[in-house]
Design a protein around this motif. Structure first.
Motif, PDB file in Angstrom:
ATOM      1  N   ILE A 155     -52.102   2.376  30.030  1.00  0.00           N
ATOM      2  CA  ILE A 155     -52.346   1.845  28.679  1.00  0.00           C
ATOM      3  C   ILE A 155     -53.696   1.127  28.706  1.00  0.00           C
ATOM      4  N   GLU A 156     -54.690   1.718  28.066  1.00  0.00           N
ATOM      5  CA  GLU A 156     -56.070   1.196  28.126  1.00  0.00           C
ATOM      6  C   GLU A 156     -56.821   1.667  26.875  1.00  0.00           C
ATOM      7  N   ASP A 157     -57.416   0.717  26.141  1.00  0.00           N
ATOM      8  CA  ASP A 157     -58.092   1.095  24.904  1.00  0.00           C
ATOM      9  C   ASP A 157     -59.500   1.625  25.126  1.00  0.00           C
ATOM     10  N   GLU A 158     -60.099   1.330  26.286  1.00  0.00           N
ATOM     11  CA  GLU A 158     -61.440   1.851  26.584  1.00  0.00           C
ATOM     12  C   GLU A 158     -61.295   3.251  27.174  1.00  0.00           C
ATOM     13  N   ALA A 159     -61.730   4.247  26.405  1.00  0.00           N
ATOM     14  CA  ALA A 159     -61.509   5.645  26.792  1.00  0.00           C
ATOM     15  C   ALA A 159     -62.112   5.979  28.155  1.00  0.00           C
ATOM     16  N   ALA A 160     -63.304   5.436  28.444  1.00  0.00           N
ATOM     17  CA  ALA A 160     -63.980   5.766  29.711  1.00  0.00           C
ATOM     18  C   ALA A 160     -63.157   5.270  30.907  1.00  0.00           C
ATOM     19  N   ILE A 161     -62.701   4.032  30.822  1.00  0.00           N
ATOM     20  CA  ILE A 161     -61.912   3.478  31.927  1.00  0.00           C
ATOM     21  C   ILE A 161     -60.565   4.200  32.025  1.00  0.00           C
ATOM     22  N   ARG A 162     -59.980   4.531  30.882  1.00  0.00           N
ATOM     23  CA  ARG A 162     -58.694   5.243  30.882  1.00  0.00           C
ATOM     24  C   ARG A 162     -58.834   6.590  31.590  1.00  0.00           C
ATOM     25  N   ARG A 163     -59.930   7.305  31.280  1.00  0.00           N
ATOM     26  CA  ARG A 163     -60.146   8.615  31.911  1.00  0.00           C
ATOM     27  C   ARG A 163     -60.336   8.480  33.409  1.00  0.00           C
ATOM     28  N   VAL A 164     -61.058   7.437  33.838  1.00  0.00           N
ATOM     29  CA  VAL A 164     -61.275   7.211  35.274  1.00  0.00           C
ATOM     30  C   VAL A 164     -59.947   6.967  35.991  1.00  0.00           C
ATOM     31  N   LEU A 165     -59.138   6.118  35.408  1.00  0.00           N
ATOM     32  CA  LEU A 165     -57.844   5.802  36.032  1.00  0.00           C
ATOM     33  C   LEU A 165     -56.955   7.044  36.129  1.00  0.00           C
TER      34      LEU A 165
ATOM     35  N   SER B  55     -54.446  11.227  39.317  1.00  0.00           N
ATOM     36  CA  SER B  55     -54.065  12.647  39.312  1.00  0.00           C
ATOM     37  C   SER B  55     -54.606  13.377  40.528  1.00  0.00           C
ATOM     38  N   GLU B  56     -55.838  13.038  40.924  1.00  0.00           N
ATOM     39  CA  GLU B  56     -56.457  13.727  42.058  1.00  0.00           C
ATOM     40  C   GLU B  56     -55.961  13.192  43.396  1.00  0.00           C
ATOM     41  N   GLU B  57     -55.546  11.930  43.426  1.00  0.00           N
ATOM     42  CA  GLU B  57     -55.105  11.321  44.673  1.00  0.00           C
ATOM     43  C   GLU B  57     -53.783  11.901  45.142  1.00  0.00           C
ATOM     44  N   ASN B  58     -52.875  12.139  44.228  1.00  0.00           N
ATOM     45  CA  ASN B  58     -51.533  12.552  44.633  1.00  0.00           C
ATOM     46  C   ASN B  58     -50.979  13.517  43.595  1.00  0.00           C
ATOM     47  N   ASP B  59     -50.724  14.756  44.028  1.00  0.00           N
ATOM     48  CA  ASP B  59     -50.217  15.745  43.070  1.00  0.00           C
ATOM     49  C   ASP B  59     -48.769  15.475  42.661  1.00  0.00           C
ATOM     50  N   LYS B  60     -48.168  14.417  43.246  1.00  0.00           N
ATOM     51  CA  LYS B  60     -46.812  14.044  42.857  1.00  0.00           C
ATOM     52  C   LYS B  60     -46.805  12.957  41.782  1.00  0.00           C
ATOM     53  N   TYR B  61     -48.010  12.575  41.328  1.00  0.00           N
ATOM     54  CA  TYR B  61     -48.110  11.621  40.238  1.00  0.00           C
ATOM     55  C   TYR B  61     -48.267  12.386  38.918  1.00  0.00           C
ATOM     56  N   GLN B  62     -47.396  12.136  37.984  1.00  0.00           N
ATOM     57  CA  GLN B  62     -47.541  12.678  36.643  1.00  0.00           C
ATOM     58  C   GLN B  62     -48.049  11.546  35.753  1.00  0.00           C
ATOM     59  N   VAL B  63     -49.313  11.632  35.322  1.00  0.00           N
ATOM     60  CA  VAL B  63     -49.973  10.518  34.646  1.00  0.00           C
ATOM     61  C   VAL B  63     -50.096  10.777  33.153  1.00  0.00           C
ATOM     62  N   SER B  64     -49.597   9.834  32.365  1.00  0.00           N
ATOM     63  CA  SER B  64     -49.740   9.879  30.904  1.00  0.00           C
ATOM     64  C   SER B  64     -50.642   8.723  30.476  1.00  0.00           C
ATOM     65  N   GLU B  65     -51.126   8.784  29.225  1.00  0.00           N
ATOM     66  CA  GLU B  65     -52.023   7.722  28.770  1.00  0.00           C
ATOM     67  C   GLU B  65     -51.721   7.314  27.335  1.00  0.00           C
ATOM     68  N   ALA B  66     -52.013   6.030  27.055  1.00  0.00           N
ATOM     69  CA  ALA B  66     -51.873   5.490  25.706  1.00  0.00           C
ATOM     70  C   ALA B  66     -53.112   4.674  25.409  1.00  0.00           C
ATOM     71  N   GLU B  67     -53.606   4.759  24.157  1.00  0.00           N
ATOM     72  CA  GLU B  67     -54.883   4.117  23.832  1.00  0.00           C
ATOM     73  C   GLU B  67     -54.737   2.695  23.304  1.00  0.00           C
ATOM     74  N   ASP B  68     -53.499   2.240  23.124  1.00  0.00           N
ATOM     75  CA  ASP B  68     -53.295   0.841  22.738  1.00  0.00           C
ATOM     76  C   ASP B  68     -51.883   0.410  23.126  1.00  0.00           C
ATOM     77  N   GLY B  69     -51.648  -0.895  23.058  1.00  0.00           N
ATOM     78  CA  GLY B  69     -50.378  -1.434  23.518  1.00  0.00           C
ATOM     79  C   GLY B  69     -49.193  -0.985  22.698  1.00  0.00           C
ATOM     80  N   LEU B  70     -49.352  -0.873  21.398  1.00  0.00           N
ATOM     81  CA  LEU B  70     -48.246  -0.502  20.524  1.00  0.00           C
ATOM     82  C   LEU B  70     -47.745   0.904  20.833  1.00  0.00           C
TER      83      LEU B  70
END
Length: 387
Positions: A7-17, A22-37
């Motif tokens: 959960i990160e509103d800054e798109a650049a930092i969200r993409r980095v995370l 995702s690249e570190e461990n193929d067993k991680y399924q990563v989702s994203e949200a652009e704000d807390g709500l």
């Protein structure tokens, strides 16, 4: 596969995370949200193993997200993402239940170590919950009859709540086992379970036993004493044979259920208690109410969920399993080899009228193990278990 929500509103930092994880461990399924709500809404609708959450965000900041998630899914570890000016707030979130915090821009090793540690912690929390919900072997509920299966289904549904349960059934059917299952499968399982046999306590002492007393309240009250309700605080109190409780004690139990507080005998000071109440009886409480021996208002307070435990005669198909269970248990207690029962011996046992229910069957099995042959036969049953 571990499910992680960023959960990160800054798109650049969200993409980095997302890219790092995702690249570190193929067993991680990563989702994203652009704000807390939107992040909280995603958490409500899915099961995540870890949340990475920024502190400063529009609509709902990271502290608010943390507080919301701890209410709806407290087992999810949350790692806070803090800018330089957010460090004090990040430290404060640890007191509110955050697992850890990482600073922007995220250090790769620090990030990955924190993620691994948080996921390991989540596994431990889940395993501990699973172990707590396993019922002690001392309180096994043996049987696969429909009646027993229905009771187990009810227990699974009601255990996680704080709903009061009234357990009815003849003597010796195992009403206390139902109570123990409910407690041990509940979120109160780490707290005490206090049992009170209302039939075994003289009427003049039941109030003192349940609610305690202060020094001088009556002749033998030499010092202040806490009662069973106080002892059960944070856990469960099991009022067995509640149909034998005096009307005056019933009135005080009713008040405790209504107001979550009690008074010791001889005191006018209220004591707050947080107790789940389970009750059991072999009496027909509706008849007791009609005879003015039991309070109707208390009955309705206790009987939020009704569980009727069947007699052994109503579940004869469970007798083979019960005999095997008792044979192994008795052999373990006595340090002797397990005795088997012939099929004809089992059939003979299934024909009897078990007025004493499970308790009587256990005693008969022990008698047959002691007096019967190497394999307990039909003749042994007729000789030593005859009614």
């Amino acid at each position: 596969m571990a499910k992680i929500l960023v959960i990160e509103d800054e798109a650049a930092i969200r993409r980095v995370l997302v890219k790092i994880l995702s690249e570190e461990n193929d067993k991680y399924q990563v989702s994203e949200a652009e704000d807390g709500l939107s992040g909280v809404e995603m958490i409500k609708g899915d099961d995540y193993d870890l949340v990475l959450c920024d502190i400063k965000m529009p609509k709902m900041d990271g502290v608010e997200v943390l507080e919301a998630v701890k209410k709806i899914k407290p087992e999810i570890p949350i790692v806070m993402i803090s800018g330089h000016g957010d460090l004090d707030t990040a430290v404060n979130t640890m007191r509110l239940g955050a697992f850890d915090y990482i600073s922007k821009p995220p250090d790769l090793n620090r990030l990955l170590n924190t993620v691994r540690n948080a996921l390991d912690r989540k596994e431990l929390v889940v395993e501990n919950k699973r172990l707590k919900k396993k019922v002690s072997k001392n309180y096994d509920m043996i049987g696969e009859s429909k009646a027993i299966s229905d009771i187990k289904d009810i227990i699974e549904k009601v255990a996680a709540t704080d709903a009061r349960v009234l357990i009815t059934g003849p003597n010796g059917t195992g009403k206390e086992l139902v109570a123990h299952w409910i407690h041990q499968k509940s979120d109160r399982s780490s707290g005490p379970m206090i049992e009170v046999n209302c039939a075994a306590i003289p009427g003049e002492l039941i109030e003192s036993e349940l609610f305690g007393h202060v020094k001088g309240a009556f002749t033998s009250a030499n010092k202040d004493r806490a009662g069973k309700f106080e002892a059960a605080n944070g856990g469960t109190i099991f009022l067995d044979e509640i149909g034998d409780m005096s009307l005056s004690a019933q009135a005080k139990v009713l008040r405790a259920l209504q107001e979550n507080k009690i008074q010791r005998v001889g005191s006018d000071r209220d004591i707050k208690v947080n107790v789940r109440v389970l009750a059991a009886t072999n009496k027909d409480l509706k008849k007791e109410i009609a005879d003015n021996k039991f309070r109707e208002d208390l009955y309705h307070r206790l009987a939020v969920i009704l569980v009727k435990v069947p007699s052994l005669n109503d579940r004869r198909e469970d007798i083979p399993m019960l005999v095997e269970y008792f044979s192994q248990k008795i052999a373990s207690e006595q340090g002797s080899p397990v005795k088997t029962f012939s099929s004809k011996a089992i059939k003979q046992l299934q024909q009897y009228d078990w007025t004493g229910n499970i308790r009587e069957l256990r005693n008969v099995v022990e008698r047959l193990i002691i007096l019967g042959g190497k394999e307990v036969s039909e003749e042994d049953v007729k000789l030593f278990a005859a009614k």
